[in-house]
Design an enzyme around this catalytic site. Structure first.
Site, PDB file in Angstrom:
ATOM      1  N   GLY A  15       0.813  -1.216   0.000  1.00  0.00           N
ATOM      2  CA  GLY A  15       0.000   0.000   0.000  1.00  0.00           C
ATOM      3  C   GLY A  15       0.842   1.260   0.000  1.00  0.00           C
ATOM      4  CG  LEU A  50      12.759  -8.449   3.095  1.00  0.00           C
ATOM      5  CD1 LEU A  50      11.930  -7.927   4.277  1.00  0.00           C
ATOM      6  CD2 LEU A  50      13.769  -7.399   2.646  1.00  0.00           C
ATOM      7  N   GLY A  71       7.842  -6.101   4.495  1.00  0.00           N
ATOM      8  CA  GLY A  71       7.676  -6.915   5.693  1.00  0.00           C
ATOM      9  C   GLY A  71       6.223  -7.146   5.984  1.00  0.00           C
ATOM     10  CB  SER A 109       4.644   0.545  13.148  1.00  0.00           C
ATOM     11  OG  SER A 109       3.275   0.588  13.482  1.00  0.00           O
ATOM     12  CE1 TYR A 138       4.125  -4.262  11.376  1.00  0.00           C
ATOM     13  CE2 TYR A 138       2.570  -3.144  12.826  1.00  0.00           C
ATOM     14  CZ  TYR A 138       3.385  -3.136  11.710  1.00  0.00           C
ATOM     15  OH  TYR A 138       3.463  -2.012  10.934  1.00  0.00           O
ATOM     16  CE  LYS A 142       7.123  -2.396  11.034  1.00  0.00           C
ATOM     17  NZ  LYS A 142       7.788  -2.382   9.722  1.00  0.00           N
ATOM     18  NE  ARG A 176      -4.872   3.833  16.555  1.00  0.00           N
ATOM     19  CZ  ARG A 176      -4.175   3.440  15.482  1.00  0.00           C
ATOM     20  NH1 ARG A 176      -4.780   3.189  14.332  1.00  0.00           N
ATOM     21  NH2 ARG A 176      -2.876   3.281  15.562  1.00  0.00           N
TER      22      ARG A 176
HETATM   23  P1  NAI Z   1       1.751  -3.786   2.963  1.00  0.00           P
HETATM   24  O1  NAI Z   1       1.468  -5.050   3.695  1.00  0.00           O
HETATM   25  O2  NAI Z   1       0.717  -3.240   2.039  1.00  0.00           O
HETATM   26  O3  NAI Z   1       3.101  -3.919   2.144  1.00  0.00           O
HETATM   27  C1  NAI Z   1       4.206  -4.658   2.612  1.00  0.00           C
HETATM   28  C2  NAI Z   1       4.903  -5.232   1.419  1.00  0.00           C
HETATM   29  O4  NAI Z   1       6.015  -5.991   1.868  1.00  0.00           O
HETATM   30  C3  NAI Z   1       4.011  -6.182   0.591  1.00  0.00           C
HETATM   31  O5  NAI Z   1       3.979  -5.777  -0.763  1.00  0.00           O
HETATM   32  C4  NAI Z   1       4.663  -7.528   0.766  1.00  0.00           C
HETATM   33  O6  NAI Z   1       4.580  -8.352  -0.400  1.00  0.00           O
HETATM   34  C5  NAI Z   1       6.104  -7.151   1.085  1.00  0.00           C
HETATM   35  N1  NAI Z   1       6.770  -8.191   1.862  1.00  0.00           N
HETATM   36  C6  NAI Z   1       6.304  -8.845   2.950  1.00  0.00           C
HETATM   37  N2  NAI Z   1       7.173  -9.769   3.352  1.00  0.00           N
HETATM   38  C7  NAI Z   1       8.236  -9.703   2.499  1.00  0.00           C
HETATM   39  C8  NAI Z   1       9.438 -10.402   2.405  1.00  0.00           C
HETATM   40  N3  NAI Z   1       9.747 -11.400   3.260  1.00  0.00           N
HETATM   41  N4  NAI Z   1      10.285 -10.085   1.417  1.00  0.00           N
HETATM   42  C9  NAI Z   1       9.994  -9.086   0.521  1.00  0.00           C
HETATM   43  N5  NAI Z   1       8.841  -8.388   0.561  1.00  0.00           N
HETATM   44  C10 NAI Z   1       7.969  -8.692   1.548  1.00  0.00           C
HETATM   45  O7  NAI Z   1       2.123  -2.707   4.071  1.00  0.00           O
HETATM   46  P2  NAI Z   1       2.077  -1.120   3.958  1.00  0.00           P
HETATM   47  O8  NAI Z   1       0.833  -0.646   4.577  1.00  0.00           O
HETATM   48  O9  NAI Z   1       2.425  -0.715   2.588  1.00  0.00           O
HETATM   49  O10 NAI Z   1       3.260  -0.736   4.952  1.00  0.00           O
HETATM   50  C11 NAI Z   1       4.588  -0.602   4.474  1.00  0.00           C
HETATM   51  C12 NAI Z   1       5.533  -0.590   5.658  1.00  0.00           C
HETATM   52  O11 NAI Z   1       5.192   0.489   6.519  1.00  0.00           O
HETATM   53  C13 NAI Z   1       5.466  -1.858   6.503  1.00  0.00           C
HETATM   54  O12 NAI Z   1       6.758  -2.140   6.991  1.00  0.00           O
HETATM   55  C14 NAI Z   1       4.552  -1.468   7.653  1.00  0.00           C
HETATM   56  O13 NAI Z   1       4.842  -2.219   8.806  1.00  0.00           O
HETATM   57  C15 NAI Z   1       4.899  -0.006   7.820  1.00  0.00           C
HETATM   58  N6  NAI Z   1       3.795   0.762   8.370  1.00  0.00           N
HETATM   59  C16 NAI Z   1       2.696   1.049   7.595  1.00  0.00           C
HETATM   60  C17 NAI Z   1       1.668   1.800   8.098  1.00  0.00           C
HETATM   61  C18 NAI Z   1       0.515   2.209   7.261  1.00  0.00           C
HETATM   62  O14 NAI Z   1      -0.235   3.068   7.705  1.00  0.00           O
HETATM   63  N7  NAI Z   1       0.297   1.676   6.089  1.00  0.00           N
HETATM   64  C19 NAI Z   1       1.694   2.265   9.494  1.00  0.00           C
HETATM   65  C20 NAI Z   1       2.896   1.895  10.228  1.00  0.00           C
HETATM   66  C21 NAI Z   1       3.904   1.185   9.651  1.00  0.00           C
HETATM   67  C1  15L Z   2       0.414  -0.201  11.057  1.00  0.00           C
HETATM   68  O1  15L Z   2       1.527  -0.382  11.539  1.00  0.00           O
HETATM   69  C2  15L Z   2      -0.111  -1.036   9.976  1.00  0.00           C
HETATM   70  O2  15L Z   2       0.901  -1.532   9.134  1.00  0.00           O
HETATM   71  C3  15L Z   2      -1.149  -0.319   9.117  1.00  0.00           C
HETATM   72  O3  15L Z   2      -1.819  -1.265   8.306  1.00  0.00           O
HETATM   73  C4  15L Z   2      -2.158   0.436   9.988  1.00  0.00           C
HETATM   74  O4  15L Z   2      -2.983  -0.457  10.629  1.00  0.00           O
HETATM   75  C5  15L Z   2      -1.449   1.336  10.972  1.00  0.00           C
HETATM   76  O5  15L Z   2      -0.398   0.701  11.667  1.00  0.00           O
HETATM   77  C6  15L Z   2      -2.373   1.944  12.037  1.00  0.00           C
HETATM   78  O6  15L Z   2      -1.998   2.001  13.204  1.00  0.00           O
HETATM   79  O7  15L Z   2      -3.457   2.412  11.666  1.00  0.00           O
END
Ligand code: NAI
Ligand code: 15L
Length: 269
Positions: A15, A50, A71, A109, A138, A142, A176
Site C-alpha cells: 500500500g 528478504l 515486511g 510503526s 508486529y 519494529k 483514531r
Molecule cells: P503492505 O502489507 O501493504 O506492504 C508490505 C509489502 O512488503 C508487501 O507488498 C509484501 O509483499 C512485502 N513483503 C512482505 N514480506 C516480504 C518479504 N519477506 N520479502 C519481501 N517483501 C515482503 O504494508 P504497507 O501498509 O504498505 O506498509 C509498508 C511498511 O510500513 C510496513 O513495513 C509497515 O509495517 C509499515 N507501516 C505502515 C503503516 C501504514 O499506515 N500503512 C503504518 C505503520 C507502519
Molecule cells: C500499522 O503499523 C499497519 O501496518 C497499518 O496497516 C495500519 O494499521 C497502521 O499501523 C495503524 O496504526 O493504523
C-alpha cells in the site's frame, strides 16, 4: 552526504510502496523496486524475499539510499514475524553494510509504542523517546528494527531515520485515524526529508500529517525539514457523526495503538 538519487524501495508492491512509487519520482529519485510479490506494470522490479541474502546484496549494489517498507505489516505468528521483519531487516542492513550504502529510511510503526496512553486535552504530546511499549509481536519487530538501526549507526556509521508511521492511507477511515493519519503527500514529504537531511545518525520520528488531533510530537521530523501540509480535520465531521468521539470506557480508545492492543488485524498470507 550528497543528496541520494538512486533509491531502493523495498515493499514496493504494498500500500505505502504503491503510493510512494507514484509520488517520490517527482522529488528526483530514480527508484529501484523490490518486493516478494511481482508488481504489475513494473517489469524491472526485483522480485525477491528478504530471506534471499544474495538477491538483497545485488539489489542494494550501487544505490545511494534505501527506503525499507517490506515486511509483515499486521499481526502474525512469531515465526513469520521473525523471518520477514526481524531476520529480513537484519539481512537488508547487512547487505547495506557490505555494499557501502550509507542511508536507510526504516518504516517503523506507532505499534512500537502502541500501549502508550494517548494524550487528553492539554496533556503534552508523546515524545519520540517515550519507552517502547509494543502492542503486538508486529510492534515488537519494529522495536527491533529501531534498535538495529541504532546499532548499525554506532557500529558501522550507517545512518537511519526510523519513521513511526501512524496510518498512511488515502483518507482516514476511523476517529483514531484523525489523530494518526499520514496523508500520502505528507508521507512523500517526510521520506524525502529523511533521505536528504544531513547528519541524521539514527533519528526516530513520528510519521503523521499536521493533524488538529495529533497525539505525538513531530518536532524531530520537522528538524529534518519535514513540513506537513495536510490535516485530517476535514474528515472529522463525517467520522465523528458515524462513530462518535473516542471514549476511554473502551480500552482500545485509551492507547496509541487502538485496536491493535485488543484485537489486532491478522496478516492474511
Ligand atoms: P503492505 O502489507 O501493504 O506492504 C508490505 C509489502 O512488503 C508487501 O507488498 C509484501 O509483499 C512485502 N513483503 C512482505 N514480506 C516480504 C518479504 N519477506 N520479502 C519481501 N517483501 C515482503 O504494508 P504497507 O501498509 O504498505 O506498509 C509498508 C511498511 O510500513 C510496513 O513495513 C509497515 O509495517 C509499515 N507501516 C505502515 C503503516 C501504514 O499506515 N500503512 C503504518 C505503520 C507502519
Ligand atoms: C500499522 O503499523 C499497519 O501496518 C497499518 O496497516 C495500519 O494499521 C497502521 O499501523 C495503524 O496504526 O493504523
Amino acid at each position: 552526504m550528497p543528496a541520494p538519487r538512486t533509491v531502493l524501495l523495498t515493499g514496493a508492491a504494498g500500500g505505502v510502496g504503491t503510493l510512494m512509487r507514484g509520488l517520490l519520482p517527482a522529488y528526483g529519485y530514480d527508484l529501484r523496486l523490490l518486493d516478494v510479490t511481482p508488481i504489475d506494470g513494473e517489469p524491472d522490479a526485483i522480485t525477491a524475499d528478504l530471506a534471499d541474502q544474495d538477491a538483497l546484496r545485488e539489489a542494494v549494489r550501487g544505490v545511494d539510499a534505501i527506503v525499507h517498507l517490506a515486511g509483515i505489516s499486521l499481526e502474525a505468528p512469531f515465526e513469520k514475524i521473525l523471518r520477514a521483519n526481524i531476520e529480513g531487516t537484519y539481512h537488508l542492513y547487512e547487505a547495506a553494510r557490505e555494499e557501502g550504502v550509507r542511508r536507510i529510511v526504516f518504516a517503523s510503526s506507532n505499534h512500537a509504542v502502541g500501549f502508550t496512553p494517548r494524550p487528553h486535552g492539554s496533556d503534552p504530546l508523546i515524545p519520540v523517546d517515550t519507552p517502547h511499549r509494543p502492542d503486538t509481536l508486529y510492534g515488537l519487530s519494529k522495536c527491533f528494527g529501531e534498535d538495529l538501526a541504532q546499532l548499525y549507526w554506532d557500529l558501522h556509521g550507517i545512518e537511519t531515520v526510523s519513521v513511526r508511521i501512524g496510518s498512511c492511507f488515502m483518507e482516514p477511515t476511523s476517529v483514531r485515524m484523525l489523530s494518526v493519519w499520514l496523508s500520502p503527500g505528507d508521507g512523500a514529504r517526510l521520506f524525502h526529508a529523511a533521505l536528504t537531511a544531513e547528519d541524521v545518525h539514527h533519528t526516530v520520528v513520528y510519521g503523521s500529517s499536521a493533524n488538529t488531533r495529533l497525539w505525538w510530537d513531530l518536532s524531530s521530523a520537522r528538524a529534518l525539514g519535514y513540513d506537513p501540509q495536510d490535516d485530517s480535520e476535514q474528515y472529522a465531521p463525517k467520522l465523528v457523526a458515524e462513530h462518535g468521539e473516542l471514549d476511554d470506557a473502551n480500552p482500545e480508545h485509551r492507547v496509541l495503538g487502538g485496536h491493535f492492543t485488543t484485537n489486532p488485524p491478522q496478516w492474511p498470507h
